[in-house]
Design a protein around this motif. Structure first.
Motif, PDB file in Angstrom:
ATOM      1  N   VAL A  35       0.862  -1.178   0.000  1.00 55.93           N
ATOM      2  CA  VAL A  35       0.000   0.000   0.000  1.00 55.93           C
ATOM      3  C   VAL A  35       0.899   1.229   0.000  1.00 55.93           C
ATOM      4  CG1 VAL A  35      -1.752   1.302   1.254  1.00 55.93           C
ATOM      5  CG2 VAL A  35      -1.864  -1.203   1.187  1.00 55.93           C
ATOM      6  N   TYR A  36       0.782   2.030  -1.042  1.00 58.99           N
ATOM      7  CA  TYR A  36       1.669   3.178  -1.236  1.00 58.99           C
ATOM      8  C   TYR A  36       0.935   4.457  -0.831  1.00 58.99           C
ATOM      9  CZ  TYR A  36       4.473   6.618  -3.852  1.00 58.99           C
ATOM     10  OH  TYR A  36       5.250   7.692  -4.231  1.00 58.99           O
ATOM     11  N   ALA A  37       1.441   5.113   0.220  1.00 57.69           N
ATOM     12  CA  ALA A  37       0.793   6.317   0.751  1.00 57.69           C
ATOM     13  C   ALA A  37       1.855   7.341   1.153  1.00 57.69           C
ATOM     14  CB  ALA A  37      -0.090   5.970   1.948  1.00 57.69           C
ATOM     15  N   PRO A  38       2.461   8.009   0.178  1.00 57.38           N
ATOM     16  CA  PRO A  38       3.517   8.983   0.498  1.00 57.38           C
ATOM     17  C   PRO A  38       2.948  10.250   1.124  1.00 57.38           C
ATOM     18  CG  PRO A  38       2.978   9.099  -1.831  1.00 57.38           C
ATOM     19  CD  PRO A  38       2.191   7.939  -1.262  1.00 57.38           C
ATOM     20  N   HIS A  39       3.804  10.961   1.859  1.00 59.24           N
ATOM     21  CA  HIS A  39       3.396  12.222   2.460  1.00 59.24           C
ATOM     22  C   HIS A  39       3.168  13.293   1.397  1.00 59.24           C
ATOM     23  CE1 HIS A  39       4.150  10.809   6.464  1.00 59.24           C
ATOM     24  NE2 HIS A  39       5.456  10.725   6.322  1.00 59.24           N
ATOM     25  N   PHE A  40       2.189  14.172   1.644  1.00 64.75           N
ATOM     26  CA  PHE A  40       2.004  15.415   0.892  1.00 64.75           C
ATOM     27  C   PHE A  40       1.979  15.208  -0.627  1.00 64.75           C
ATOM     28  CE2 PHE A  40       4.305  16.462   4.874  1.00 64.75           C
ATOM     29  CZ  PHE A  40       3.250  17.091   5.519  1.00 64.75           C
ATOM     30  N   THR A  41       1.327  14.153  -1.053  1.00 66.23           N
ATOM     31  CA  THR A  41       1.181  13.864  -2.473  1.00 66.23           C
ATOM     32  C   THR A  41      -0.292  13.629  -2.750  1.00 66.23           C
ATOM     33  OG1 THR A  41       3.346  12.770  -2.455  1.00 66.23           O
ATOM     34  CG2 THR A  41       1.944  12.390  -4.377  1.00 66.23           C
ATOM     35  N   ARG A  42      -0.819  14.268  -3.780  1.00 68.62           N
ATOM     36  CA  ARG A  42      -2.239  14.151  -4.064  1.00 68.62           C
ATOM     37  C   ARG A  42      -2.575  12.785  -4.633  1.00 68.62           C
ATOM     38  NH1 ARG A  42      -4.399  16.933  -7.753  1.00 68.62           N
ATOM     39  NH2 ARG A  42      -6.463  16.906  -6.786  1.00 68.62           N
ATOM     40  N   LEU A  43      -3.821  12.376  -4.404  1.00 68.72           N
ATOM     41  CA  LEU A  43      -4.267  11.044  -4.782  1.00 68.72           C
ATOM     42  C   LEU A  43      -4.069  10.724  -6.263  1.00 68.72           C
ATOM     43  CD1 LEU A  43      -5.623   8.414  -3.812  1.00 68.72           C
ATOM     44  CD2 LEU A  43      -7.841   9.492  -4.280  1.00 68.72           C
ATOM     45  N   PRO A  44      -4.366  11.623  -7.197  1.00 68.79           N
ATOM     46  CA  PRO A  44      -4.149  11.271  -8.613  1.00 68.79           C
ATOM     47  C   PRO A  44      -2.701  10.901  -8.920  1.00 68.79           C
ATOM     48  CG  PRO A  44      -5.572  13.184  -8.446  1.00 68.79           C
ATOM     49  CD  PRO A  44      -5.034  12.938  -7.058  1.00 68.79           C
ATOM     50  N   GLU A  45      -1.748  11.623  -8.329  1.00 71.17           N
ATOM     51  CA  GLU A  45      -0.334  11.302  -8.552  1.00 71.17           C
ATOM     52  C   GLU A  45       0.028   9.971  -7.893  1.00 71.17           C
ATOM     53  OE1 GLU A  45       3.543  11.156  -9.667  1.00 71.17           O
ATOM     54  OE2 GLU A  45       1.913  12.396 -10.467  1.00 71.17           O
ATOM     55  N   ILE A  46      -0.481   9.720  -6.692  1.00 69.03           N
ATOM     56  CA  ILE A  46      -0.237   8.438  -6.024  1.00 69.03           C
ATOM     57  C   ILE A  46      -0.779   7.300  -6.875  1.00 69.03           C
ATOM     58  CG2 ILE A  46      -0.789   7.032  -3.999  1.00 69.03           C
ATOM     59  CD1 ILE A  46      -0.974   9.636  -2.391  1.00 69.03           C
ATOM     60  N   ARG A  47      -1.979   7.483  -7.400  1.00 69.98           N
ATOM     61  CA  ARG A  47      -2.599   6.440  -8.222  1.00 69.98           C
ATOM     62  C   ARG A  47      -1.801   6.185  -9.502  1.00 69.98           C
ATOM     63  NH1 ARG A  47      -7.186   4.003  -7.574  1.00 69.98           N
ATOM     64  NH2 ARG A  47      -7.907   5.469  -5.969  1.00 69.98           N
ATOM     65  N   ARG A  48      -1.339   7.238 -10.140  1.00 73.07           N
ATOM     66  CA  ARG A  48      -0.531   7.069 -11.363  1.00 73.07           C
ATOM     67  C   ARG A  48       0.740   6.276 -11.070  1.00 73.07           C
ATOM     68  NH1 ARG A  48      -2.398  12.347 -12.636  1.00 73.07           N
ATOM     69  NH2 ARG A  48      -0.637  13.293 -11.551  1.00 73.07           N
ATOM     70  N   ARG A  49       1.403   6.625  -9.985  1.00 74.30           N
ATOM     71  CA  ARG A  49       2.658   5.952  -9.661  1.00 74.30           C
ATOM     72  C   ARG A  49       2.403   4.501  -9.243  1.00 74.30           C
ATOM     73  NH1 ARG A  49       7.665   7.564  -9.494  1.00 74.30           N
ATOM     74  NH2 ARG A  49       9.171   6.645  -8.039  1.00 74.30           N
ATOM     75  N   ALA A  50       1.338   4.258  -8.506  1.00 75.34           N
ATOM     76  CA  ALA A  50       0.992   2.892  -8.113  1.00 75.34           C
ATOM     77  C   ALA A  50       0.725   2.029  -9.341  1.00 75.34           C
ATOM     78  CB  ALA A  50      -0.215   2.901  -7.193  1.00 75.34           C
ATOM     79  N   ASN A  51      -0.010   2.567 -10.292  1.00 75.74           N
ATOM     80  CA  ASN A  51      -0.291   1.826 -11.520  1.00 75.74           C
ATOM     81  C   ASN A  51       0.989   1.518 -12.289  1.00 75.74           C
ATOM     82  OD1 ASN A  51      -3.043   1.809 -11.079  1.00 75.74           O
ATOM     83  ND2 ASN A  51      -3.433   3.653 -12.291  1.00 75.74           N
ATOM     84  N   ARG A  52       1.902   2.467 -12.296  1.00 75.46           N
ATOM     85  CA  ARG A  52       3.156   2.281 -13.035  1.00 75.46           C
ATOM     86  C   ARG A  52       3.963   1.112 -12.492  1.00 75.46           C
ATOM     87  NH1 ARG A  52       8.260   6.488 -12.685  1.00 75.46           N
ATOM     88  NH2 ARG A  52       9.814   5.080 -13.591  1.00 75.46           N
ATOM     89  N   PHE A  53       3.968   0.923 -11.176  1.00 73.13           N
ATOM     90  CA  PHE A  53       4.816  -0.100 -10.574  1.00 73.13           C
ATOM     91  C   PHE A  53       4.078  -1.396 -10.248  1.00 73.13           C
ATOM     92  CE2 PHE A  53       7.458   3.651  -9.888  1.00 73.13           C
ATOM     93  CZ  PHE A  53       8.713   3.146 -10.226  1.00 73.13           C
ATOM     94  N   SER A  54       2.781  -1.468 -10.518  1.00 70.40           N
ATOM     95  CA  SER A  54       2.048  -2.715 -10.320  1.00 70.40           C
ATOM     96  C   SER A  54       2.365  -3.701 -11.445  1.00 70.40           C
ATOM     97  CB  SER A  54       0.535  -2.449 -10.296  1.00 70.40           C
ATOM     98  OG  SER A  54       0.135  -1.869  -9.085  1.00 70.40           O
ATOM     99  N   SER A  55       2.330  -4.974 -11.107  1.00 70.47           N
ATOM    100  CA  SER A  55       2.594  -6.017 -12.101  1.00 70.47           C
ATOM    101  C   SER A  55       1.893  -7.295 -11.661  1.00 70.47           C
ATOM    102  CB  SER A  55       4.099  -6.266 -12.222  1.00 70.47           C
ATOM    103  OG  SER A  55       4.600  -6.860 -11.021  1.00 70.47           O
ATOM    104  N   GLU A  56       2.051  -8.347 -12.438  1.00 71.29           N
ATOM    105  CA  GLU A  56       1.487  -9.639 -12.057  1.00 71.29           C
ATOM    106  C   GLU A  56       2.138 -10.164 -10.776  1.00 71.29           C
ATOM    107  OE1 GLU A  56       1.721 -12.417 -15.223  1.00 71.29           O
ATOM    108  OE2 GLU A  56       0.332 -11.324 -16.525  1.00 71.29           O
ATOM    109  N   ASP A  57       3.347  -9.736 -10.508  1.00 77.15           N
ATOM    110  CA  ASP A  57       4.066 -10.212  -9.322  1.00 77.15           C
ATOM    111  C   ASP A  57       3.756  -9.406  -8.071  1.00 77.15           C
ATOM    112  OD1 ASP A  57       5.479 -12.237 -10.730  1.00 77.15           O
ATOM    113  OD2 ASP A  57       6.834 -10.703 -11.515  1.00 77.15           O
ATOM    114  N   LEU A  58       3.347  -8.158  -8.236  1.00 80.28           N
ATOM    115  CA  LEU A  58       3.129  -7.292  -7.074  1.00 80.28           C
ATOM    116  C   LEU A  58       2.056  -6.256  -7.393  1.00 80.28           C
ATOM    117  CD1 LEU A  58       4.242  -6.579  -4.172  1.00 80.28           C
ATOM    118  CD2 LEU A  58       5.528  -4.756  -5.324  1.00 80.28           C
TER     119      LEU A  58
END
Length: 256
Positions: A35-58
């Motif tokens: 679960v990726y929840a960085p400080h002082f970062t808006r949800l759309p940016e968090i969601r974009r970065r989470a999608n970028r690093f998601s894969s079948e393995d993680l």
């Protein structure tokens, strides 16, 4: 998912950092979800970065640790499953109402730790809104973890743990193993909201204490130079309630 006859999904419920090294460490540690929840970062940016690093393995799930209240009296609450952004620096009651409106899973990280956490009184007041209480955090000393477990037991709230990694080397030292399959953000929200049975797992011995020392050192940095930079040198935080991105929705409840 972990192998074996029983279904189990290993989730690190709260990390602050995300890059290739974090993903590699998570996979090597046998994690299925972070679960990726960085400080002082808006949800759309968090969601974009989470999608970028998601894969079948993680699977990387986006979330927000909202800083409720002012800098002098802030309390952290972790929300998973938000559809709309929620800013920092609004009253706890306003944040909780917004989480409930959006039907997000609400977690209490590091309860009663330092001056940035939900108290026993807060847990009592929001018992019906909170879905889980963190009972082990690598930044905690044993007395802090014992107190956190006491609070979870007192209010009969399900437990969770996380690496709370502000440093990539911390990823993998703690996770929550849910007795269900989790393939999406919605699956995780449901597992938390439904109180699915789970195990709390964490490292012990030298690695645990090295992690505690490293993360506490980082905490000191966060609350000295980095805090000065945020308060006096930086512009308006992206998660400040008066930021243009929120279109004035939270202007009337801004406390900072």
């Amino acid at each position: 998912m972990s192998e074996g006859t029983a279904v189990e999904t290993r989730v690190d419920c709260h990390v602050k950092v995300l890059d290739e090294s974090v993903v590699d460490r998570a996979i090597a540690a046998g994690l299925d979800v972070i679960v990726y929840a960085p400080h002082f970062t808006r949800l759309p940016e968090i969601r974009r970065r989470a999608n970028r690093f998601s894969s079948e393995d993680l699977l990387v799930v986006p979330a927000r640790e909202v800083f409720t209240g002012s800098w002098r009296d802030r309390k952290h609450v972790l929300a998973i499953g938000l559809e709309e952004p929620v800013p920092d620096f609004i009253p706890l009651e306003a944040a909780m109402a917004e989480f409930e409106r959006q039907e997000a899973a609400v977690l209490a990280p590091h309860p009663e730790f330092a001056t940035v956490s939900l108290t026993e009184a807060d847990l009592r007041q929001y018992r019906d809104t909170i879905d889980a209480v963190e009972i082990f955090n690598p930044k905690h000393l044993p007395s802090h973890n014992r107190r956190a477990r006491e609070l979870a037991d007192l209010f009969e709230l399900p437990p969770f743990t996380s690496s709370y990694a502000h440093l990539s080397s911390t990823v993998g030292v703690a996770y929550t193993a849910f007795e269900t399959e989790i393939h999406s953000e919605a699956d995780l929200v449901s597992a938390l909201a439904d109180g699915v049975p789970r195990r709390v797992v964490h490292q012990t011995g030298r690695r645990r204490w090295r992690t505690t020392a490293s993360e506490l050192g980082h905490l000191c940095y966060e609350n000295t130079w980095e805090k000065v930079d945020r308060l006096f040198l930086s512009g308006t935080e992206p998660t400040h309630p008066n930021h243009i991105a929120y279109d004035g929705r939270f202007d009337d409840v801004s406390v900072y």
